[in-house]
Write a protein that holds these residues in place. Structure first.
Motif, PDB file in Angstrom:
ATOM      1  N   PHE A  92      -3.368 124.024 121.412  1.00 60.86           N
ATOM      2  CA  PHE A  92      -4.564 124.254 120.603  1.00 60.86           C
ATOM      3  C   PHE A  92      -4.199 124.517 119.141  1.00 60.86           C
ATOM      4  CE2 PHE A  92      -7.570 127.323 118.749  1.00 60.86           C
ATOM      5  CZ  PHE A  92      -8.724 126.554 118.769  1.00 60.86           C
ATOM      6  N   ILE A  93      -3.148 125.307 118.922  1.00 60.58           N
ATOM      7  CA  ILE A  93      -2.745 125.648 117.558  1.00 60.58           C
ATOM      8  C   ILE A  93      -2.212 124.410 116.830  1.00 60.58           C
ATOM      9  CG2 ILE A  93      -1.110 126.990 116.191  1.00 60.58           C
ATOM     10  CD1 ILE A  93      -1.321 129.171 118.323  1.00 60.58           C
ATOM     11  N   ILE A  94      -1.457 123.576 117.539  1.00 55.47           N
ATOM     12  CA  ILE A  94      -0.947 122.340 116.931  1.00 55.47           C
ATOM     13  C   ILE A  94      -2.103 121.458 116.472  1.00 55.47           C
ATOM     14  CG2 ILE A  94       0.293 120.201 117.409  1.00 55.47           C
ATOM     15  CD1 ILE A  94       2.092 121.834 119.313  1.00 55.47           C
ATOM     16  N   VAL A  95      -3.065 121.273 117.358  1.00 58.44           N
ATOM     17  CA  VAL A  95      -4.222 120.447 117.009  1.00 58.44           C
ATOM     18  C   VAL A  95      -5.020 121.081 115.869  1.00 58.44           C
ATOM     19  CG1 VAL A  95      -6.396 119.507 117.870  1.00 58.44           C
ATOM     20  CG2 VAL A  95      -4.364 119.472 119.331  1.00 58.44           C
ATOM     21  N   LEU A  96      -5.209 122.397 115.924  1.00 55.44           N
ATOM     22  CA  LEU A  96      -5.970 123.081 114.882  1.00 55.44           C
ATOM     23  C   LEU A  96      -5.294 122.931 113.521  1.00 55.44           C
ATOM     24  CD1 LEU A  96      -8.213 125.005 113.938  1.00 55.44           C
ATOM     25  CD2 LEU A  96      -6.738 126.912 114.606  1.00 55.44           C
ATOM     26  N   ARG A  97      -3.973 123.103 113.487  1.00 56.49           N
ATOM     27  CA  ARG A  97      -3.290 122.982 112.205  1.00 56.49           C
ATOM     28  C   ARG A  97      -3.347 121.549 111.681  1.00 56.49           C
ATOM     29  NH1 ARG A  97       2.938 124.259 110.416  1.00 56.49           N
ATOM     30  NH2 ARG A  97       2.575 123.811 108.210  1.00 56.49           N
ATOM     31  N   VAL A  99      -5.665 119.345 112.191  1.00 59.09           N
ATOM     32  CA  VAL A  99      -7.023 119.094 111.696  1.00 59.09           C
ATOM     33  C   VAL A  99      -7.238 119.770 110.349  1.00 59.09           C
ATOM     34  CG1 VAL A  99      -9.467 119.540 112.145  1.00 59.09           C
ATOM     35  CG2 VAL A  99      -7.991 118.728 113.987  1.00 59.09           C
ATOM     36  N   LEU A 100      -6.752 120.995 110.205  1.00 57.05           N
ATOM     37  CA  LEU A 100      -6.908 121.706 108.930  1.00 57.05           C
ATOM     38  C   LEU A 100      -6.157 120.998 107.805  1.00 57.05           C
ATOM     39  CD1 LEU A 100      -6.542 125.454 110.045  1.00 57.05           C
ATOM     40  CD2 LEU A 100      -8.584 124.384 109.060  1.00 57.05           C
ATOM     41  N   GLU A 101      -4.893 120.594 108.085  1.00 60.69           N
ATOM     42  CA  GLU A 101      -4.085 119.973 107.046  1.00 60.69           C
ATOM     43  C   GLU A 101      -4.669 118.644 106.580  1.00 60.69           C
ATOM     44  OE1 GLU A 101      -1.553 121.188 105.515  1.00 60.69           O
ATOM     45  OE2 GLU A 101      -0.566 122.671 106.801  1.00 60.69           O
ATOM     46  N   TYR A 102      -5.033 117.775 107.529  1.00 59.12           N
ATOM     47  CA  TYR A 102      -5.433 116.416 107.170  1.00 59.12           C
ATOM     48  C   TYR A 102      -6.937 116.164 107.273  1.00 59.12           C
ATOM     49  CZ  TYR A 102      -0.468 115.435 107.177  1.00 59.12           C
ATOM     50  OH  TYR A 102       0.879 115.451 106.883  1.00 59.12           O
ATOM     51  N   GLY A 103      -7.660 117.167 107.758  1.00 62.57           N
ATOM     52  CA  GLY A 103      -9.111 116.999 107.806  1.00 62.57           C
ATOM     53  C   GLY A 103      -9.853 117.852 106.797  1.00 62.57           C
ATOM     54  N   PHE A 104      -9.157 118.846 106.196  1.00 60.70           N
ATOM     55  CA  PHE A 104      -9.843 119.719 105.239  1.00 60.70           C
ATOM     56  C   PHE A 104      -9.017 119.994 103.977  1.00 60.70           C
ATOM     57  CE2 PHE A 104     -11.002 124.068 103.786  1.00 60.70           C
ATOM     58  CZ  PHE A 104     -12.292 123.766 103.351  1.00 60.70           C
ATOM     59  N   PHE A 105      -7.776 120.458 104.141  1.00 59.28           N
ATOM     60  CA  PHE A 105      -6.980 120.835 102.973  1.00 59.28           C
ATOM     61  C   PHE A 105      -6.752 119.632 102.032  1.00 59.28           C
ATOM     62  CE2 PHE A 105      -4.677 124.432 105.485  1.00 59.28           C
ATOM     63  CZ  PHE A 105      -5.830 125.197 105.408  1.00 59.28           C
ATOM     64  N   TRP A 119       3.348 114.402 108.200  1.00 62.56           N
ATOM     65  CA  TRP A 119       4.124 114.877 109.341  1.00 62.56           C
ATOM     66  C   TRP A 119       3.557 114.323 110.641  1.00 62.56           C
ATOM     67  CZ3 TRP A 119       6.102 120.566 109.630  1.00 62.56           C
ATOM     68  CH2 TRP A 119       7.071 120.786 108.625  1.00 62.56           C
ATOM     69  N   PRO A 120       4.430 113.907 111.548  1.00 59.79           N
ATOM     70  CA  PRO A 120       3.959 113.525 112.882  1.00 59.79           C
ATOM     71  C   PRO A 120       3.669 114.786 113.699  1.00 59.79           C
ATOM     72  CG  PRO A 120       6.339 113.294 112.745  1.00 59.79           C
ATOM     73  CD  PRO A 120       5.864 113.628 111.355  1.00 59.79           C
ATOM     74  N   LEU A 121       2.991 114.610 114.800  1.00 59.33           N
ATOM     75  CA  LEU A 121       2.625 115.749 115.651  1.00 59.33           C
ATOM     76  C   LEU A 121       3.858 116.474 116.183  1.00 59.33           C
ATOM     77  CD1 LEU A 121      -0.445 114.468 117.701  1.00 59.33           C
ATOM     78  CD2 LEU A 121      -0.401 116.313 116.020  1.00 59.33           C
ATOM     79  N   THR A 122       4.955 115.753 116.374  1.00 53.93           N
ATOM     80  CA  THR A 122       6.161 116.409 116.875  1.00 53.93           C
ATOM     81  C   THR A 122       6.686 117.437 115.874  1.00 53.93           C
ATOM     82  OG1 THR A 122       7.455 114.560 115.975  1.00 53.93           O
ATOM     83  CG2 THR A 122       6.846 114.469 118.334  1.00 53.93           C
ATOM     84  N   ASP A 123       6.612 117.099 114.576  1.00 53.04           N
ATOM     85  CA  ASP A 123       7.044 118.057 113.553  1.00 53.04           C
ATOM     86  C   ASP A 123       6.095 119.245 113.487  1.00 53.04           C
ATOM     87  OD1 ASP A 123       9.203 116.499 112.942  1.00 53.04           O
ATOM     88  OD2 ASP A 123       8.267 115.534 111.210  1.00 53.04           O
ATOM     89  N   PHE A 124       4.784 118.976 113.657  1.00 56.32           N
ATOM     90  CA  PHE A 124       3.811 120.059 113.705  1.00 56.32           C
ATOM     91  C   PHE A 124       4.116 120.987 114.879  1.00 56.32           C
ATOM     92  CE2 PHE A 124       0.422 120.038 110.689  1.00 56.32           C
ATOM     93  CZ  PHE A 124       0.436 118.764 110.121  1.00 56.32           C
ATOM     94  N   ALA A 125       4.436 120.375 116.001  1.00 59.56           N
ATOM     95  CA  ALA A 125       4.721 121.172 117.191  1.00 59.56           C
ATOM     96  C   ALA A 125       5.947 122.044 116.975  1.00 59.56           C
ATOM     97  CB  ALA A 125       4.937 120.253 118.392  1.00 59.56           C
ATOM     98  N   ARG A 126       7.013 121.479 116.405  1.00 59.50           N
ATOM     99  CA  ARG A 126       8.223 122.250 116.164  1.00 59.50           C
ATOM    100  C   ARG A 126       7.957 123.393 115.178  1.00 59.50           C
ATOM    101  NH1 ARG A 126      11.075 118.410 114.947  1.00 59.50           N
ATOM    102  NH2 ARG A 126      10.936 118.474 112.676  1.00 59.50           N
ATOM    103  N   ASN A 127       7.206 123.093 114.126  1.00 60.38           N
ATOM    104  CA  ASN A 127       6.902 124.110 113.110  1.00 60.38           C
ATOM    105  C   ASN A 127       6.049 125.235 113.686  1.00 60.38           C
ATOM    106  OD1 ASN A 127       4.806 124.987 110.710  1.00 60.38           O
ATOM    107  ND2 ASN A 127       6.902 124.688 109.969  1.00 60.38           N
ATOM    108  N   VAL A 128       5.059 124.882 114.495  1.00 59.13           N
ATOM    109  CA  VAL A 128       4.186 125.892 115.100  1.00 59.13           C
ATOM    110  C   VAL A 128       4.970 126.770 116.072  1.00 59.13           C
ATOM    111  CG1 VAL A 128       2.281 126.217 116.726  1.00 59.13           C
ATOM    112  CG2 VAL A 128       2.018 124.661 114.798  1.00 59.13           C
ATOM    113  N   ILE A 129       5.786 126.130 116.920  1.00 63.15           N
ATOM    114  CA  ILE A 129       6.527 126.876 117.935  1.00 63.15           C
ATOM    115  C   ILE A 129       7.563 127.804 117.300  1.00 63.15           C
ATOM    116  CG2 ILE A 129       8.152 126.650 119.854  1.00 63.15           C
ATOM    117  CD1 ILE A 129       6.691 124.058 120.609  1.00 63.15           C
TER     118      ILE A 129
END
Length: 353
Positions: A92-97, A99-105, A119-129
């Motif tokens: 959920f946090i990966i998807v939320l971030r 969406v925030l980065e590329y859908g609003f910010f 960033w691809p989702l894999t990088d988002f996942a690594r950064n979030v984790i």
């Protein structure tokens, strides 16, 4: 604390965190996307919105851990479900971030956190984790553990208090029926003898019953009310003994509104009347009460009536000792002496300042 106030405190915490973080970053102008943008109020609003988004991610980490994951670990011991909640929270946090980065910010605020590199989702996942999840996930666990410990502690204290109240009420109930039984017997004897003192004795009993049944059920009462109650008990005893009861009740110091455990003295007085010699003018029953704002001294002495054997038993000192232990703990001293044909009880109470 009421639930609405707890919710309000949580909201205030996150709002203050957002304001503080955004203001610090705005002051230092940390976002490279805004280096060429005028440093004014509109820019601060953008900082504020960006920090609100990032704080929303942190809050999700915290509350998912606090509300869903921690209970499964510490309360229900359902570790499989806890792991499932962890996985769902990370996703959920990966998807939320994202969406925030590329859908609003980026499209709305013009904030490019990655300087043109998507960033691809894999990088988002690594950064979030590695960055977002561990800190506030642990905070949520700690917060739940501390809150749960505090609630259990409060619940334990309330149960102990309820147990204490119930036990004290039971101990007081042991006092009242015993004295009532004796008083009714005395008045019955006066009535049977058609004594002129019977109406006065009945009136005294009425006053005492009102105190015992209504006021005596309170945990604490003013000392002057307790002293007045003892005076009525003594007066009734003199009436039932046809005036041959020699009792000296001496009051010294300030007998006022000091709060004292209700009906705490009556056991000593009643036992003196029940087991002592009352018709000896040279050895009267001595009752002494001295009080001030710091403490109370209560003393009862009587000559023992060795010829009187009461098989029904009395209230007993165990009852009084237990009440004193529950009510005053280490703020009392009880001395009992049985020697030389005399029985003496001395009670010292320390009053809270």
């Amino acid at each position: 604390m009421k639930k609405k106030y707890i919710v309000l405190l949580h909201i205030v915490f996150w709002v203050l965190l957002i304001i503080n973080t955004s203001y610090n970053k705005f002051t230092l102008n940390l976002f490279s996307s805004y280096l060429s943008v005028p440093h004014d109020a509109s820019l601060y609003i953008k900082y504020l919105l960006i920090e609100t988004g990032y704080t929303l991610i942190l809050a999700c980490c915290f509350y998912c851990s606090y509300l869903f994951i921690a209970p499964q670990f510490f309360v229900f011991k359902n570790y499989i479900k806890a792991v499932l909640y962890i996985v769902c929270t990370i996703v959920f946090i990966i998807v939320l971030r994202y969406v925030l980065e590329y859908g609003f910010f980026l499209p709305v605020l013009g904030f490019d956190n990655y300087r043109g590199h998507e960033w691809p989702l894999t990088d988002f996942a690594r950064n979030v984790i590695l960055y977002y999840f561990p800190g506030y996930f642990i905070y949520g666990l700690i917060f739940f553990f501390v809150e749960n410990w505090y609630k259990n502690s409060r619940r334990h204290q309330e149960l102990q208090k309820e147990k204490l109240t119930t036990e004290l009420a039971f101990l007081r109930s042991q006092v009242n029926p015993h004295f009532l039984f004796n008083a009714i017997n005395d008045i019955y004897a006066l009535t049977y003898q058609r004594s002129e003192q019977a109406p006065e004795a009945l009136l005294k009993l009425s006053v005492m019953l009102r105190y015992m049944l209504r006021d005596g059920n309170e945990d604490f009462m003013p000392l002057n009310r307790e002293a007045e109650y003892l005076e009525n008990v003594i007066a009734l005893q003199r009436i039932s003994a046809k005036g041959v009861a020699y009792v000296n009740f001496i009051q010294e110091g300030y007998i006022g509104d000091q709060q004292i455990a209700s009906l705490i003295f009556i056991a000593f007085v009643e036992n003196a009347f029940k087991h002592g010699v009352l018709n000896d003018p040279d050895n009267p029953v001595e009752i002494y009460l001295h009080a001030d704002n710091t403490g109370i001294i209560f003393y009862v002495s009587n000559k023992k009536n060795n010829s009187l054997k009461d098989t029904t038993g009395g209230i007993g000192l165990n009852n009084v000792r237990r009440r004193l232990q529950l009510t005053y703990a280490d703020k009392h001293e009880l001395v009992v002496k049985d020697q030389g044909g005399f029985y003496m009880v001395k009670l010292v109470l320390k009053l809270s300042q």
